[in-house]
Write a protein that holds these residues in place. Structure first.
Motif, mmCIF file in Angstrom:
data_model
loop_
_atom_site.group_PDB
_atom_site.id
_atom_site.type_symbol
_atom_site.label_atom_id
_atom_site.label_comp_id
_atom_site.label_asym_id
_atom_site.label_seq_id
_atom_site.Cartn_x
_atom_site.Cartn_y
_atom_site.Cartn_z
ATOM 1 N N THR A 27 -2.837 2.531 -3.766
ATOM 2 C CA THR A 27 -2.701 3.936 -3.276
ATOM 3 C C THR A 27 -4.119 4.561 -3.522
ATOM 4 N N ASP A 28 -4.304 5.547 -2.171
ATOM 5 C CA ASP A 28 -5.724 6.005 -2.498
ATOM 6 C C ASP A 28 -5.828 7.337 -3.276
ATOM 7 N N TRP A 29 -6.945 7.752 -3.467
ATOM 8 C CA TRP A 29 -6.955 8.963 -4.289
ATOM 9 C C TRP A 29 -6.074 10.231 -3.706
ATOM 10 N N ARG A 30 -6.139 10.314 -2.443
ATOM 11 C CA ARG A 30 -5.305 11.507 -1.960
ATOM 12 C C ARG A 30 -3.831 11.138 -1.767
ATOM 13 N N GLY A 31 -3.839 9.975 -1.764
ATOM 14 C CA GLY A 31 -2.241 9.415 -1.720
ATOM 15 C C GLY A 31 -1.730 9.433 -0.333
ATOM 16 N N LYS A 32 -2.782 9.274 0.520
ATOM 17 C CA LYS A 32 -2.587 9.280 1.959
ATOM 18 C C LYS A 32 -2.190 7.642 2.448
ATOM 19 N N PHE A 33 -2.817 6.683 1.662
ATOM 20 C CA PHE A 33 -2.459 5.343 2.123
ATOM 21 C C PHE A 33 -1.672 4.652 0.770
ATOM 22 N N THR A 34 -0.793 3.542 1.483
ATOM 23 C CA THR A 34 -0.613 2.911 0.347
ATOM 24 C C THR A 34 -0.177 1.372 0.791
ATOM 25 N N GLY A 35 -0.534 0.187 0.156
ATOM 26 C CA GLY A 35 -0.399 -0.818 0.526
ATOM 27 C C GLY A 35 0.411 -1.813 -0.124
ATOM 28 N N GLN A 36 0.486 -3.069 0.210
ATOM 29 C CA GLN A 36 1.034 -3.981 -0.396
ATOM 30 C C GLN A 36 0.347 -5.371 -0.696
ATOM 31 N N PRO A 37 -0.560 -5.607 -1.551
ATOM 32 C CA PRO A 37 -1.234 -6.840 -1.591
ATOM 33 C C PRO A 37 -0.463 -7.930 -2.010
ATOM 34 N N LEU A 38 -1.083 -9.236 -1.592
ATOM 35 C CA LEU A 38 -0.565 -10.395 -2.392
ATOM 36 C C LEU A 38 -0.973 -10.333 -3.893
ATOM 37 N N ALA A 39 -2.179 -9.934 -4.069
ATOM 38 C CA ALA A 39 -2.580 -9.802 -5.593
ATOM 39 C C ALA A 39 -3.754 -9.187 -5.921
ATOM 40 N N THR A 70 -11.715 6.005 -5.762
ATOM 41 C CA THR A 70 -11.774 7.676 -5.610
ATOM 42 C C THR A 70 -12.013 7.850 -4.323
ATOM 43 N N GLY A 71 -12.306 7.089 -3.448
ATOM 44 C CA GLY A 71 -12.627 7.266 -1.974
ATOM 45 C C GLY A 71 -11.726 8.221 -1.302
ATOM 46 N N MET A 72 -12.060 9.054 -0.147
ATOM 47 C CA MET A 72 -11.249 9.791 0.749
ATOM 48 C C MET A 72 -10.617 9.388 1.713
ATOM 49 N N CYS A 73 -11.129 8.347 2.191
ATOM 50 C CA CYS A 73 -10.632 7.841 3.682
ATOM 51 C C CYS A 73 -9.787 6.313 3.655
ATOM 52 N N GLY A 74 -9.466 6.081 2.573
ATOM 53 C CA GLY A 74 -8.568 4.769 2.588
ATOM 54 C C GLY A 74 -9.499 3.462 2.706
ATOM 55 N N GLY A 75 -10.487 3.557 2.494
ATOM 56 C CA GLY A 75 -11.405 2.381 2.484
ATOM 57 C C GLY A 75 -11.092 1.200 1.552
ATOM 58 N N ALA A 76 -10.494 1.494 0.560
ATOM 59 C CA ALA A 76 -10.289 0.584 -0.474
ATOM 60 C C ALA A 76 -8.843 0.259 -0.784
ATOM 61 N N THR A 77 -8.075 0.621 0.269
ATOM 62 C CA THR A 77 -6.658 0.397 0.113
ATOM 63 C C THR A 77 -6.117 -0.720 1.081
ATOM 64 N N PRO A 78 -5.335 -1.578 0.525
ATOM 65 C CA PRO A 78 -4.990 -2.834 1.315
ATOM 66 C C PRO A 78 -4.137 -2.276 2.369
ATOM 67 N N ASP A 79 -3.705 -3.135 3.228
ATOM 68 C CA ASP A 79 -2.634 -2.777 4.020
ATOM 69 C C ASP A 79 -1.209 -3.177 3.723
ATOM 70 N N GLY A 80 -0.276 -3.199 4.352
ATOM 71 C CA GLY A 80 1.141 -3.319 3.999
ATOM 72 C C GLY A 80 1.780 -4.796 4.232
ATOM 73 N N SER A 81 0.875 -5.674 4.666
ATOM 74 C CA SER A 81 1.070 -6.899 5.072
ATOM 75 C C SER A 81 1.698 -7.996 3.730
ATOM 76 N N GLY A 82 1.095 -7.813 2.657
ATOM 77 C CA GLY A 82 1.360 -8.646 1.478
ATOM 78 C C GLY A 82 0.325 -9.871 1.636
ATOM 79 N N ALA A 83 -0.558 -9.984 2.578
ATOM 80 C CA ALA A 83 -1.412 -10.975 2.802
ATOM 81 C C ALA A 83 -2.830 -10.972 2.324
ATOM 82 N N GLN A 84 -3.328 -9.457 2.015
ATOM 83 C CA GLN A 84 -4.497 -9.292 1.472
ATOM 84 C C GLN A 84 -4.664 -9.239 -0.134
ATOM 85 N N VAL A 85 -5.688 -9.509 -0.614
ATOM 86 C CA VAL A 85 -5.984 -9.400 -2.041
ATOM 87 C C VAL A 85 -6.993 -8.101 -2.211
#
Length: 468
Positions: A27-39, A70-85
Motif C-alpha cells: 500500500t502506498d503512503w497515502r493509502g490510495k493504492f493497494t496491490g497483491q504481489p506474487l512475492a 513514501t511516494g505520493m503517486c503509487g509508483g512503487a505499489t504493485p497491481d492486484g494481479s498477483g503476478a508482479q514481484v
C-alpha cells in the motif's frame, strides 16, 4: 510460479523471499493504492539484484522496485494481479566511500536520506536534499523520482546532486556509471535517463552524490502579508540582498497554517491577527553567524520599510527555528488528518505564480461552494502543492469522484502558463494518464521509444509513468 519462487530463494535465501505479512509493501503512503504481489524479494547487494532481475526476465515476471515506500503517486505499489514481484532495495544500505576533498559520497540505493545527511555532517559537509519523509525515504527512490524538497532554490533538484549511478538493466546487466566527476564530456550522459524515470528503465543500486561545505550559520524567519505578489517581491529582494546564502522560501496560505494549528495544537500563533499569506525563509552560510544575522536583518528591514511584508518573526534560537519549520513540515500530515483532498504538485514560472493563484482560486470557488484550497510550496522554484480539500457536507467518496473535474480546472490553467502537472512527486500510476492530456504526442512517443529500447519485455515497473 513454484519454480520461480524456489529459484528466488536459492538466490536470496529463504528469509528474503516474502509471500506473507506483506502489508508494509503493498500500500502506498497515502493509502490510495493497494496491490497483491506474487512475492516481495529483498536482495542484499547489486549482484543479487542482477541475478534476481535475470530470473524475472527468464520467467517473464514483472518487477516493481521499491525503496522507502513514501511516494505520493503509487509508483512503487504493485497491481492486484498477483503476478508482479516487489523488489525491495532496503537491504542495499551500505556506504561505499566518502571523499571530503572531492565533496562526494558513494552510497547504495537503500540508504535512508536522513542517515546520508548525518554522515555528511560528520565530515563537516552538507548533503542538501531535504524533504518531509527524510527519516524513512531512501536515496534510490529520491533519485528515481528526482525529488525536490525545500532547498532547491539554492542547490537544485536531486538531478543536480547526482554525479554517477549504478543501474541494473532489464536484462540483468549492471551498468556502472559511478564516476565522481564534475566534468565528463564523453557522449550521452546516461545517468540522466534513469534519474526521474521512476524505476521504469532500470533499477538504481548505488549513486555518487555531491556534497557541499557544511553551513555553520543559519537565519530563519516567518513573514506575513496580504497577497502572493508581495511574496514574489520579497523573494526578489531577499535573493538580491543575500545571493547564494538564501536557501529556502516556502509559501503558505492562511488555510494551510490554520490546518496545522488545528491538528497540532502545540503550534504557536505567530502573529496577533491572521494574515492571508505567509512565507518561511532561510539563509545559511559556511562563515560566521553574526555576519549572516546582520545581512538577514537588514534585508527584512528593507522589506518592512517598502511595505512588502506586514509582519515578521525572526528565530532567535535553533529551537525556535525548528518551531517555525515545523509549521511548514506538518502541513502534509495535517491534511492526512483532515481527510480527503485532491492533490496537485504543479510548477509554473516563478514570475507567474501570483497570477496563477489569482486565476485558479475563483474558478474553484465558482465550481464548488465552500471549497477549501490548501496552497503551499516552494515559491522560489515555482512549485506549488495546490491541494483541494472537500467542502463541508461532501463525503470522501463523493469528493474523490470530482477528481477529474477539479484536475481539469487546475491543470488547464497550469498548461496555459506552460507549466508542469507534476513538479517533484512524479507520475506513478496516479498521474500517468495526464501525459496524454498535457504533453505533446511526439514527446510521449520518444519516451515510449526509450522504454522499448531499455525494457523490451516491459517488465520493469510496468504501467507506471507512461500511460497504456
Amino acid at each position: 510460479m513454484t519454480e520461480f519462487l524456489d529459484e528466488a530463494r536459492a538466490i536470496l535465501g529463504e528469509a528474503h523471499v516474502l509471500t506473507t505479512d506483506l502489508a508494509a509493501y503493498v500500500t502506498d503512503w497515502r493509502g490510495k493504492f493497494t496491490g497483491q504481489p506474487l512475492a516481495v524479494l529483498r536482495p542484499a547487494d547489486t549482484a543479487q539484484v542482477a541475478a534476481t532481475v535475470r530470473l524475472c526476465a527468464a520467467h517473464g515476471v514483472p518487477i516493481v522496485p521499491q525503496g522507502g515506500n513514501t511516494g505520493m503517486c503509487g509508483g512503487a505499489t504493485p497491481d492486484g494481479s498477483g503476478a508482479q514481484v516487489v523488489l525491495s532495495l532496503s537491504r542495499l544500505n551500505r556506504v561505499r566511500s566518502i571523499d571530503p576533498l572531492n565533496n562526494t559520497l558513494t552510497v547504495e540505493a537503500g540508504c535512508v536520506l536522513q542517515a546520508i545527511q548525518a554522515l555528511a555532517a560528520e565530515h563537516d559537509r552538507l548533503f542538501p536534499l531535504s524533504l518531509g519523509a527524510e527519516g524513512s525515504c531512501q536515496i534510490g527512490g529520491n533519485i528515481a523520482t528526482n525529488a525536490g524538497g525545500v532547498q532547491v532554490l539554492r542547490y537544485g533538484n536531486t538531478r543536480d546532486l547526482v554525479l554517477g549511478l549504478e543501474v541494473v538493466l532489464a536484462d540483468g546487466q549492471v551498468l556502472n556509471l559511478l564516476r565522481a566527476l564534475r566534468k565528463d564530456n564523453t557522449g550521452y550522459d546516461l545517468k540522466h535517463l534513469f534519474i526521474g524515470s521512476e524505476g521504469t528503465l532500470g533499477i538504481i543500486t548505488a549513486a555518487v552524490l555531491k556534497l557541499f561545505p557544511a553551513p555553520h550559520a543559519q537565519a530563519v524567519a516567518f513573514a506575513a502579508f496580504k497577497t502572493p505578489q508581495q511574496a514574489l517581491q520579497l523573494l526578489g529582494l531577499m535573493r538580491g540582498q543575500l545571493g547564494d546564502r538564501f536557501t529556502a522560501f516556502e509559501l503558505m496560505s492562511q488555510a494551510s497554517v490554520a490546518m496545522v494549528r488545528r491538528y497540532f495544537p502545540a503550534t504557536p500563533a505567530l502573529f496577533g491577527t491572521p494574515h492571508a499569506w505567509h512565507v518561511l525563509m532561510q539563509a545559511s552560510d559556511a562563515s560566521g553567524q553574526q555576519a549572516l544575522d546582520a545581512a538577514f536583518q537588514a534585508a527584512l528591514e528593507v522589506a518592512l520599510e517598502q511595505g512588502i511584508i506586514d509582519d515578521v518573526v525572526v528565530a532567535t534560537s535553533e529551537a525556535q527555528a525548528h518551531e517555525l519549520w515545523a509549521v511548514r513540515e506538518n502541513i502534509s500530515e495535517a491534511q492526512q488528518h483532515d481527510g480527503s483532498n485532491i492533490k496537485h504538485d504543479i510548477a509554473v514560472p516563478v514570475s507567474g505564480v501570483p497570477a496563477f493563484i489569482d486565476e485558479v482560486l475563483p474558478l474553484l470557488q465558482a465550481a464548488y461552494e465552500g471549497v477549501r484550497p490548501i496552497v503551499y510550496g516552494h515559491l522560489g522554484d515555482g512549485n506549488l502543492h495546490f491541494n483541494v480539500s472537500r467542502p463541508a457536507g461532501w463525503t470522501t467518496p463523493g469528493w474523490q469522484l470530482e477528481t477529474d473535474r477539479v484536475n481539469a480546472i487546475v491543470l488547464d490553467v497550469v498548461a496555459r502558463y506552460q507549466g508542469s502537472f507534476s513538479a517533484e512527486h512524479g507520475l506513478g500510476q496516479l498521474k500517468n494518464h495526464e501525459m496524454l492530456l498535457y504533453k505533446a504526442p511526439l514527446e510521449v512517443d520518444v519516451m515510449r521509444r526509450v522504454k522499448q529500447a531499455l525494457d523490451p519485455q516491459g517488465l520493469i515497473n510496468p504501467r507506471k509513468l507512461l500511460p497504456d
